[in-house]
Enzyme design. Structure first.
Site, PDB file in Angstrom:
ATOM      1  N   LYS A 251      47.987 104.063  70.294  1.00 42.41           N
ATOM      2  CA  LYS A 251      46.602 105.506  70.785  1.00 42.41           C
ATOM      3  C   LYS A 251      47.223 106.119  72.130  1.00 42.41           C
ATOM      4  O   LYS A 251      46.675 107.097  72.349  1.00 42.41           O
ATOM      5  CB  LYS A 251      45.373 104.407  71.128  1.00 42.41           C
ATOM      6  CG  LYS A 251      45.570 103.804  69.929  1.00 42.41           C
ATOM      7  CD  LYS A 251      44.334 104.970  69.361  1.00 42.41           C
ATOM      8  CE  LYS A 251      44.619 104.495  67.702  1.00 42.41           C
ATOM      9  NZ  LYS A 251      44.427 105.308  66.538  1.00 42.41           N
TER      10      LYS A 251
ATOM     11  N   TYR B 245      48.407  97.877  69.987  1.00 45.62           N
ATOM     12  CA  TYR B 245      47.717  98.804  69.375  1.00 45.62           C
ATOM     13  C   TYR B 245      47.079  99.779  70.432  1.00 45.62           C
ATOM     14  O   TYR B 245      47.370 100.860  69.523  1.00 45.62           O
ATOM     15  CB  TYR B 245      46.385  98.180  68.733  1.00 45.62           C
ATOM     16  CG  TYR B 245      45.441  98.480  68.073  1.00 45.62           C
ATOM     17  CD1 TYR B 245      45.642  99.508  67.470  1.00 45.62           C
ATOM     18  CD2 TYR B 245      43.986  98.397  69.074  1.00 45.62           C
ATOM     19  CE1 TYR B 245      44.298 100.788  67.251  1.00 45.62           C
ATOM     20  CE2 TYR B 245      43.282  99.414  68.826  1.00 45.62           C
ATOM     21  CZ  TYR B 245      43.140 100.507  68.122  1.00 45.62           C
ATOM     22  OH  TYR B 245      42.545 101.739  67.507  1.00 45.62           O
TER      23      TYR B 245
ATOM     24  N   SER C   8      40.909 105.475  71.561  1.00 39.52           N
ATOM     25  CA  SER C   8      40.055 103.919  71.576  1.00 39.52           C
ATOM     26  C   SER C   8      39.722 103.876  72.905  1.00 39.52           C
ATOM     27  O   SER C   8      40.618 104.213  73.902  1.00 39.52           O
ATOM     28  CB  SER C   8      40.653 102.936  70.686  1.00 39.52           C
ATOM     29  OG  SER C   8      40.502 101.043  71.381  1.00 39.52           O
TER      30      SER C   8
HETATM   31  P1  NAD Z   1      40.328 102.370  58.760  1.00 36.90           P
HETATM   32  O1  NAD Z   1      41.031 100.949  58.446  1.00 36.90           O
HETATM   33  O2  NAD Z   1      38.714 101.699  58.229  1.00 36.90           O
HETATM   34  O3  NAD Z   1      40.598 103.728  58.770  1.00 36.90           O
HETATM   35  C1  NAD Z   1      41.933 103.807  58.306  1.00 36.90           C
HETATM   36  C2  NAD Z   1      42.014 104.276  57.246  1.00 36.90           C
HETATM   37  O4  NAD Z   1      43.839 104.774  57.419  1.00 36.90           O
HETATM   38  C3  NAD Z   1      42.461 103.509  55.971  1.00 36.90           C
HETATM   39  O5  NAD Z   1      41.728 104.377  54.741  1.00 36.90           O
HETATM   40  C4  NAD Z   1      43.564 103.066  55.521  1.00 36.90           C
HETATM   41  O6  NAD Z   1      44.146 102.505  54.589  1.00 36.90           O
HETATM   42  C5  NAD Z   1      44.430 104.737  56.125  1.00 36.90           C
HETATM   43  N1  NAD Z   1      45.685 104.773  56.466  1.00 36.90           N
HETATM   44  C6  NAD Z   1      46.509 103.865  58.074  1.00 36.90           C
HETATM   45  N2  NAD Z   1      48.117 103.652  57.997  1.00 36.90           N
HETATM   46  C7  NAD Z   1      47.940 104.951  56.970  1.00 36.90           C
HETATM   47  C8  NAD Z   1      49.174 105.756  56.914  1.00 36.90           C
HETATM   48  N3  NAD Z   1      50.683 105.307  57.359  1.00 36.90           N
HETATM   49  N4  NAD Z   1      49.201 106.896  56.112  1.00 36.90           N
HETATM   50  C9  NAD Z   1      47.572 107.386  55.308  1.00 36.90           C
HETATM   51  N5  NAD Z   1      46.467 106.215  55.595  1.00 36.90           N
HETATM   52  C10 NAD Z   1      46.914 105.539  55.820  1.00 36.90           C
HETATM   53  O7  NAD Z   1      39.887 102.269  60.067  1.00 36.90           O
HETATM   54  P2  NAD Z   1      38.554 103.202  61.444  1.00 36.90           P
HETATM   55  O8  NAD Z   1      37.995 101.914  61.893  1.00 36.90           O
HETATM   56  O9  NAD Z   1      37.994 103.706  60.188  1.00 36.90           O
HETATM   57  O10 NAD Z   1      38.890 103.636  62.098  1.00 36.90           O
HETATM   58  C11 NAD Z   1      39.461 104.742  62.109  1.00 36.90           C
HETATM   59  C12 NAD Z   1      40.439 104.948  63.230  1.00 36.90           C
HETATM   60  O11 NAD Z   1      40.163 104.677  64.664  1.00 36.90           O
HETATM   61  C13 NAD Z   1      41.959 104.281  63.145  1.00 36.90           C
HETATM   62  O12 NAD Z   1      42.483 105.509  63.645  1.00 36.90           O
HETATM   63  C14 NAD Z   1      41.651 103.457  64.640  1.00 36.90           C
HETATM   64  O13 NAD Z   1      42.772 102.694  65.074  1.00 36.90           O
HETATM   65  C15 NAD Z   1      40.707 104.565  65.477  1.00 36.90           C
HETATM   66  N6  NAD Z   1      39.865 103.384  65.911  1.00 36.90           N
HETATM   67  C16 NAD Z   1      38.850 102.476  65.424  1.00 36.90           C
HETATM   68  C17 NAD Z   1      37.717 101.482  65.797  1.00 36.90           C
HETATM   69  C18 NAD Z   1      37.280 100.367  65.639  1.00 36.90           C
HETATM   70  O14 NAD Z   1      36.376  99.579  65.636  1.00 36.90           O
HETATM   71  N7  NAD Z   1      36.707 100.717  63.899  1.00 36.90           N
HETATM   72  C19 NAD Z   1      37.440 101.948  67.446  1.00 36.90           C
HETATM   73  C20 NAD Z   1      38.515 103.212  68.002  1.00 36.90           C
HETATM   74  C21 NAD Z   1      39.603 102.944  67.366  1.00 36.90           C
HETATM   75  N1  UFG Z   2      32.365  88.489  69.034  1.00 36.76           N
HETATM   76  C1  UFG Z   2      31.689  87.551  68.714  1.00 36.76           C
HETATM   77  N2  UFG Z   2      32.251  86.688  67.809  1.00 36.76           N
HETATM   78  C2  UFG Z   2      33.007  86.886  67.086  1.00 36.76           C
HETATM   79  C3  UFG Z   2      33.965  88.613  66.846  1.00 36.76           C
HETATM   80  C4  UFG Z   2      33.116  88.896  68.470  1.00 36.76           C
HETATM   81  O1  UFG Z   2      31.010  86.822  69.958  1.00 36.76           O
HETATM   82  O2  UFG Z   2      33.071  86.878  65.720  1.00 36.76           O
HETATM   83  C5  UFG Z   2      32.120  89.297  70.235  1.00 36.76           C
HETATM   84  C6  UFG Z   2      33.159  89.715  71.718  1.00 36.76           C
HETATM   85  O3  UFG Z   2      34.362  88.064  71.910  1.00 36.76           O
HETATM   86  C7  UFG Z   2      33.678  91.048  71.902  1.00 36.76           C
HETATM   87  C8  UFG Z   2      32.312  91.811  71.482  1.00 36.76           C
HETATM   88  O4  UFG Z   2      31.837  90.368  70.454  1.00 36.76           O
HETATM   89  O5  UFG Z   2      32.596  90.422  73.670  1.00 36.76           O
HETATM   90  C9  UFG Z   2      32.919  92.120  70.350  1.00 36.76           C
HETATM   91  O6  UFG Z   2      33.814  91.784  69.842  1.00 36.76           O
HETATM   92  P1  UFG Z   2      34.460  93.010  68.436  1.00 36.76           P
HETATM   93  O7  UFG Z   2      35.251  91.831  67.528  1.00 36.76           O
HETATM   94  O8  UFG Z   2      33.659  93.737  67.643  1.00 36.76           O
HETATM   95  O9  UFG Z   2      35.006  94.553  69.235  1.00 36.76           O
HETATM   96  P2  UFG Z   2      36.070  94.628  70.208  1.00 36.76           P
HETATM   97  O10 UFG Z   2      34.799  95.001  71.400  1.00 36.76           O
HETATM   98  O11 UFG Z   2      36.549  93.214  70.726  1.00 36.76           O
HETATM   99  O12 UFG Z   2      36.925  95.381  70.137  1.00 36.76           O
HETATM  100  C10 UFG Z   2      36.754  96.125  68.854  1.00 36.76           C
HETATM  101  C11 UFG Z   2      37.840  96.851  68.148  1.00 36.76           C
HETATM  102  C12 UFG Z   2      39.346  97.386  68.574  1.00 36.76           C
HETATM  103  C13 UFG Z   2      39.130  98.928  69.752  1.00 36.76           C
HETATM  104  C14 UFG Z   2      37.528  97.919  70.383  1.00 36.76           C
HETATM  105  C15 UFG Z   2      36.974  99.352  71.450  1.00 36.76           C
HETATM  106  O13 UFG Z   2      38.322  96.091  67.854  1.00 36.76           O
HETATM  107  O14 UFG Z   2      40.227  97.528  67.982  1.00 36.76           O
HETATM  108  O15 UFG Z   2      36.251  97.103  70.114  1.00 36.76           O
HETATM  109  O16 UFG Z   2      37.127 100.513  71.020  1.00 36.76           O
HETATM  110  F1  UFG Z   2      39.820  98.936  70.892  1.00 36.76           F
END
Ligand code: NAD
Ligand code: UFG
Length: 336
Positions: free
Chosen positions: A152, A148, A124
């Protein structure tokens, strides 16, 4: 066969469709802690000719994982499984370290026992922490500000240590920026539990009338319009990035850590305005104070992925808005 951990989640489900359409056979392992069983049927519906198996298991359940590796000829792993809520990680650090790091150690042990030496890992942009310069390049200092983010970073280091101990072990760490949008079919998308934390799911639920008003966290940031700036990337582009990363591991004898973003930032107001234009009506919002822990602005230098992987984001904000809205309107309550 490719083992996809967390393959029923938001990014995992889109990536499973892309991998299946690229001809890979898949075994998904997911404990369903943040996803629903019905996602599997939707993935299969979008890739009807593919082999997609599923095992309901937690990565930390070593016996279950062993039986998955024993029963399938796994060539590589795409590792999404993890917990991802920044705020929750501050409240429950042990849960995050155990699930994310403990789960990865159990996975790497099983890989080692079975001679599997290729892994694509979901990292991330949060590993960078407060920007010393923008856009972030991969060599930017790594100072994550939440438990978190630290899980990572530690997993990235663990993968580097593992490849140091075994020259044939190779990984790609993909540092995602802000994934949004959904599959263009409207059949799979993001289905957060309860009230969404992230901007886009909140915005689409306001537009559909499920939530009353978007709260814009801060309009006094040092950004062009005062609201936070992020690098939003379409989840379909992200999914394609994983197919590319897997091919890279198959073809090249090296590991890589790369940003997956578009390379440009958009403010909250730009996103809200584009979304309102696309759906043809205003979306109610109000300015409230900044959210604790938020960074004013960050976006990716995406040139390493372009140069090394040959991958670039191709979809724009209108595509992200359109596809997220289609998913929301076709599935007002998310997955059944
Ligand atoms: P998500 O929660 O939708 O998907 C994660 C999946 O992993 C879920 O289906 C959950 O049930 C499963 N899971 C969690 N822990 C587990 C375990 N111990 N064993 C088996 N299954 C398990 O999240 P996502 O948004 O699809 O994110 C996927 C990956 O990408 C995550 O590792 C997250 O940290 C990373 N990531 C997500 C974002 C984002 O903004 N969505 C940004 C950066 C990195
Ligand atoms: N925001 C609002 N109102 C809301 C939600 C968000 O104004 O209800 C704003 C936040 O302040 C920020 C932007 O929208 O400026 C994006 O916010 P998000 O919560 O959508 O995303 P973040 O950048 O805070 O974080 C996300 C994931 C993290 C990840 C990061 C970078 O939640 O886990 O992107 O990948 F690390």
């Amino acid at each position: 066969m490719i083992l996809v951990t967390g393959g029923l989640g938001y990014i995992g489900s889109h990536t499973c469709v892309a991998l299946a359409q690229a001809g890979y056979r898949l075994i998904i392992v997911d404990n369903l802690c943040n996803s629903k069983p019905s996602v599997l049927g939707r993935i299969r519906e979008l890739a009807p000719d593919a082999t997609i198996e599923f095992r309901h298991a937690d990565l930390r359940d070593r016996a279950a994982l062993e039986s998955v590796f024993a029963a399938h000829a796994i060539g590589a792993v795409v590792h999404f499984a993890g917990l991802k809520a920044v705020g929750e990680s501050v409240e429950k650090p042990l849960l995050y370290w155990d699930n994310n790091v403990g789960g990865t150690i159990a996975l790497l042990e099983a890989m080692q026992r079975h001679g599997v030496r290729r892994i694509v890992f979901s990292s991330s942009a949060t590993v960078y922490g407060a920007p010393e310069y923008l856009p972030y390049r991969e060599e930017h200092p790594l100072r994550p500000e939440s438990p978190y983010g630290r899980t990572k970073l530690v997993i990235e280091q663990l993968l580097a240590d593992q490849s140091g101990s075994d020259p044939d072990f190779r990984y790609t760490c993909l540092r995602y920026f802000n994934p949004i949008g959904a599959h263009p079919s409207g059949r799979i998308g993001e289905d957060p539990r309860g009230i969404p934390n992230n901007l886009f799911p909140y915005l689409t639920q306001v537009a559909s009338g499920r939530l009353a008003k978007l709260r814009v966290f801060g309009n006094d940031y040092p950004t062009p319009d005062g609201t936070g700036v992020r690098d939003y990337i379409h989840v379909m582009d992200l999914a394609a990035g994983h197919v590319t990363a897997l091919r890279y591991l198959e073809e090249r004898e090296r590991s890589i850590t790369a940003n997956l973003g578009t390379g440009s930032g958009l403010s909250v107001l730009q996103v809200v305005t584009a979304f309102a234009r696309l759906i043809g009506r205003e979306v109610p919002y109000e300015f409230v104070s900044r959210r604790a822990g938020d960074i004013a602005a960050f976006w990716a230098d995406a040139s390493l992925a372009a140069r090394e992987l040959g991958w670039r984001a191709e979809l724009g904000l209108d595509d992200m808005c359109r596809d997220a809205w289609r998913w929301q309107t076709q599935n007002p309550d998310g997955y059944a």
